[in-house]
Design a protein around this motif. Structure first.
Motif, PDB file in Angstrom:
ATOM      1  N   SER A   1      16.854 -47.237  25.668  1.00  0.00           N
ATOM      2  CA  SER A   1      15.540 -47.560  26.200  1.00  0.00           C
ATOM      3  C   SER A   1      14.614 -46.381  26.029  1.00  0.00           C
ATOM      4  O   SER A   1      13.407 -46.521  26.085  1.00  0.00           O
ATOM      5  N   SER A   2      15.177 -45.195  25.801  1.00  0.00           N
ATOM      6  CA  SER A   2      14.378 -44.024  25.468  1.00  0.00           C
ATOM      7  C   SER A   2      14.528 -43.707  23.988  1.00  0.00           C
ATOM      8  O   SER A   2      14.405 -42.582  23.576  1.00  0.00           O
ATOM      9  N   LYS A   3      14.821 -44.749  23.150  1.00  0.00           N
ATOM     10  CA  LYS A   3      15.065 -44.502  21.735  1.00  0.00           C
ATOM     11  C   LYS A   3      13.857 -43.937  21.034  1.00  0.00           C
ATOM     12  O   LYS A   3      13.979 -43.329  19.982  1.00  0.00           O
ATOM     13  N   ASP A   4      12.665 -44.203  21.565  1.00  0.00           N
ATOM     14  CA  ASP A   4      11.481 -43.612  20.963  1.00  0.00           C
ATOM     15  C   ASP A   4      11.315 -42.168  21.405  1.00  0.00           C
ATOM     16  O   ASP A   4      10.345 -41.513  21.068  1.00  0.00           O
ATOM     17  N   ALA A   5      12.311 -41.662  22.106  1.00  0.00           N
ATOM     18  CA  ALA A   5      12.209 -40.298  22.635  1.00  0.00           C
ATOM     19  C   ALA A   5      12.199 -39.265  21.534  1.00  0.00           C
ATOM     20  O   ALA A   5      11.779 -38.143  21.744  1.00  0.00           O
ATOM     21  N   GLY A   6      12.666 -39.610  20.317  1.00  0.00           N
ATOM     22  CA  GLY A   6      12.623 -38.659  19.225  1.00  0.00           C
ATOM     23  C   GLY A   6      11.207 -38.197  18.991  1.00  0.00           C
ATOM     24  O   GLY A   6      10.935 -37.039  18.701  1.00  0.00           O
ATOM     25  N   ALA A   7      10.265 -39.149  19.135  1.00  0.00           N
ATOM     26  CA  ALA A   7       8.867 -38.802  18.958  1.00  0.00           C
ATOM     27  C   ALA A   7       8.193 -38.518  20.295  1.00  0.00           C
ATOM     28  O   ALA A   7       7.203 -37.797  20.359  1.00  0.00           O
ATOM     29  N   GLU A   8       8.745 -39.117  21.379  1.00  0.00           N
ATOM     30  CA  GLU A   8       8.055 -39.066  22.657  1.00  0.00           C
ATOM     31  C   GLU A   8       8.706 -38.149  23.672  1.00  0.00           C
ATOM     32  O   GLU A   8       8.249 -38.057  24.805  1.00  0.00           O
ATOM     33  N   ALA A   9       9.816 -37.469  23.291  1.00  0.00           N
ATOM     34  CA  ALA A   9      10.568 -36.691  24.277  1.00  0.00           C
ATOM     35  C   ALA A   9       9.691 -35.671  24.982  1.00  0.00           C
ATOM     36  O   ALA A   9       9.875 -35.381  26.155  1.00  0.00           O
TER      37      ALA A   9
ATOM     38  N   ALA B   1      24.848 -43.834  31.755  1.00  0.00           N
ATOM     39  CA  ALA B   1      25.425 -44.356  32.998  1.00  0.00           C
ATOM     40  C   ALA B   1      26.066 -43.251  33.822  1.00  0.00           C
ATOM     41  O   ALA B   1      25.966 -43.234  35.055  1.00  0.00           O
ATOM     42  N   ALA B   2      26.737 -42.307  33.145  1.00  0.00           N
ATOM     43  CA  ALA B   2      27.394 -41.210  33.851  1.00  0.00           C
ATOM     44  C   ALA B   2      26.376 -40.285  34.520  1.00  0.00           C
ATOM     45  O   ALA B   2      26.576 -39.831  35.646  1.00  0.00           O
ATOM     46  N   VAL B   3      25.270 -40.018  33.825  1.00  0.00           N
ATOM     47  CA  VAL B   3      24.231 -39.155  34.399  1.00  0.00           C
ATOM     48  C   VAL B   3      23.571 -39.858  35.584  1.00  0.00           C
ATOM     49  O   VAL B   3      23.343 -39.242  36.638  1.00  0.00           O
ATOM     50  N   GLU B   4      23.270 -41.132  35.424  1.00  0.00           N
ATOM     51  CA  GLU B   4      22.622 -41.867  36.516  1.00  0.00           C
ATOM     52  C   GLU B   4      23.546 -42.002  37.732  1.00  0.00           C
ATOM     53  O   GLU B   4      23.088 -41.988  38.872  1.00  0.00           O
ATOM     54  N   ALA B   5      24.858 -42.122  37.470  1.00  0.00           N
ATOM     55  CA  ALA B   5      25.809 -42.177  38.583  1.00  0.00           C
ATOM     56  C   ALA B   5      25.813 -40.877  39.364  1.00  0.00           C
ATOM     57  O   ALA B   5      26.128 -40.859  40.560  1.00  0.00           O
ATOM     58  N   ALA B   6      25.438 -39.779  38.685  1.00  0.00           N
ATOM     59  CA  ALA B   6      25.358 -38.479  39.349  1.00  0.00           C
ATOM     60  C   ALA B   6      23.977 -38.237  39.948  1.00  0.00           C
ATOM     61  O   ALA B   6      23.692 -37.141  40.451  1.00  0.00           O
ATOM     62  N   GLY B   7      23.109 -39.248  39.872  1.00  0.00           N
ATOM     63  CA  GLY B   7      21.783 -39.147  40.463  1.00  0.00           C
ATOM     64  C   GLY B   7      20.739 -38.542  39.558  1.00  0.00           C
ATOM     65  O   GLY B   7      19.674 -38.127  40.027  1.00  0.00           O
ATOM     66  N   GLY B   8      21.003 -38.499  38.247  1.00  0.00           N
ATOM     67  CA  GLY B   8      20.077 -37.866  37.322  1.00  0.00           C
ATOM     68  C   GLY B   8      19.371 -38.823  36.387  1.00  0.00           C
ATOM     69  O   GLY B   8      19.526 -40.042  36.459  1.00  0.00           O
ATOM     70  N   GLU B   9      18.607 -38.240  35.464  1.00  0.00           N
ATOM     71  CA  GLU B   9      17.863 -38.973  34.447  1.00  0.00           C
ATOM     72  C   GLU B   9      18.390 -38.565  33.078  1.00  0.00           C
ATOM     73  O   GLU B   9      18.630 -37.381  32.826  1.00  0.00           O
ATOM     74  N   PHE B  10      18.559 -39.542  32.197  1.00  0.00           N
ATOM     75  CA  PHE B  10      19.082 -39.287  30.855  1.00  0.00           C
ATOM     76  C   PHE B  10      18.038 -39.668  29.815  1.00  0.00           C
ATOM     77  O   PHE B  10      17.486 -40.775  29.854  1.00  0.00           O
ATOM     78  N   VAL B  11      17.765 -38.756  28.897  1.00  0.00           N
ATOM     79  CA  VAL B  11      16.828 -39.018  27.802  1.00  0.00           C
ATOM     80  C   VAL B  11      17.601 -39.076  26.497  1.00  0.00           C
ATOM     81  O   VAL B  11      18.225 -38.093  26.085  1.00  0.00           O
ATOM     82  N   TYR B  12      17.585 -40.230  25.846  1.00  0.00           N
ATOM     83  CA  TYR B  12      18.304 -40.469  24.588  1.00  0.00           C
ATOM     84  C   TYR B  12      17.385 -40.172  23.413  1.00  0.00           C
ATOM     85  O   TYR B  12      16.274 -40.702  23.334  1.00  0.00           O
ATOM     86  N   VAL B  13      17.839 -39.325  22.492  1.00  0.00           N
ATOM     87  CA  VAL B  13      17.011 -38.952  21.348  1.00  0.00           C
ATOM     88  C   VAL B  13      17.752 -39.215  20.040  1.00  0.00           C
ATOM     89  O   VAL B  13      18.884 -38.762  19.856  1.00  0.00           O
TER      90      VAL B  13
END
Length: 352
Positions: free
Chosen positions: A33-41, A75-87
């Protein structure tokens, strides 16, 4: 160097658990869902005090393996209460370094990453060390010129997995009376510039020749490619065309994409009916079997090692680093060969 090998039973259990509630690659709620993060990170919110912001920067983020790995990491980061950015670095070194810089600029708590070019390793590690950001390499190591790992690595037990495929192919050749036949050849698709892939081909070759010492080694061919299906197709087609005397091909490779490319090349050459391809990952082999059935493809088996295990495992190690704990420099996932007869039972939801 300390090495921890994750047992397959635990890996499969973890894979099933992590997939529960995770979406597929076409779903907008996937890690991608953050796949556009390569350009938008660079536009992502910066980490505030107490926040857990983790970047997952993958060399080929549009491939099924990395999408699944990213889903599990998210999922692992969110389970720890964090945010994950996929690039998705798009196999582009410039895009990759830009993503690393964005993670640093946004004050990431940590990074899990698979580099498009391992010669960039020292530069990446130096950037992150200077910024005080812990890094874990996933799949392909961040390493020095001598091949020594610079940061903890999580990936597959490459040589052992290669051996699994080599053994399965050797047994197939024996059972189908293919040994000692001049028209039978073995094709190994290789990725010699990627350190995590070299042991796969070595394991395949070593185990196959160990079990079949009588197999004519002049009938064993290698073709290098870049990890994509298209290049795997091209590399396989070139060897097939150059050796018209081979009528029955046994094939395996360095990743699933290359093996699928070989399947398409064999089909184009009209040699797929007698061929046997063994995949590496099973995440595309299952589509062959789901869509075509066992008789509709020359993909006869595949070594299964879930990307979800690497995704979750890399985050687990990263979180330990962030918490100041000692971690193993190597964490490896084993595999089991699946076939059209048992893949649904073994792979569970990964077979869908």
């Amino acid at each position: 160097m300390k090495k921890k090998v994750v047992a397959m039973v635990l890996t499969l259990t973890m894979a099933v658990g992590m997939l529960t509630g995770c979406s597929g690659p076409e779903n907008d709620t996937a890690a991608g869902s953050s796949k556009d993060a390569g350009a938008e990170a660079g536009k992502s919110g910066e980490k505030k005090d107490g926040d857990l912001l983790v970047y997952g920067i993958y060399k080929a983020g549009d491939q099924t393996w990395f999408i699944d790995e990213g889903d599990a990491a998210k999922a692992a980061v969110e389970a720890a209460g964090g945010e994950f950015v996929y690039v998705d670095a798009k196999m582009n070194p410039e895009e990759y370094l830009k993503a690393i810089d964005n993670a640093i600029a946004n004050n990431a708590a940590g990074i899990v990453t698979c580099p498009p070019d391992q010669t960039m390793s020292q530069a990446v590690v130096s950037k992150c060390q200077e910024a005080g950001i812990p890094v874990v390499a996933a799949d392909d190591a961040l390493q020095d010129e001598a091949g020594e790992k610079l940061v903890p690595w999580v990936g597959i037990n490459a040589y052992a997995i290669g051996q699994v495929n080599g053994e399965w192919l050797a047994n197939y050749a024996k059972e189908n009376d293919l040994v000692g036949k001049d028209e039978v050849g073995l094709l190994l698709l290789t990725m010699d510039t990627v350190s995590s892939c070299v042991p796969r081909a070595e394991g395949e070759y070593d185990k196959f020749t160990e079990l079949l010492p009588e197999f004519d080694t002049s009938k064993i061919f290698k073709a290098d490619y870049d990890g994509t299906t298209d290049k795997g197709n091209t590399a396989a087609a070139a060897v097939i065309t150059a050796h018209p005397e081979i009528k029955t091909w046994l094939v395996t490779g360095a990743n699933e994409e290359g093996c699928i490319g070989a399947c398409r090349a064999l089909e184009s050459a009209g040699l797929d009916k007698d061929a046997c391809v063994v995949g590496l990952g099973a995440y595309m082999a299952k589509d062959e079997w789901n869509n075509k059935g066992a008789e509709g493809t020359c993909m006869k088996a595949a070594a299964y090692f879930p990307a979800t295990a690497v995704g979750e495992g890399s985050v687990e190690v990263l979180l330990d680093l962030i918490n100041g704990e000692d971690v193993a420099m190597e964490t490896a996932v084993d595999a089991v060969v699946v076939t059209p007869e048992d893949y649904k039972e073994v792979m569970g939801k990964d077979a869908e």
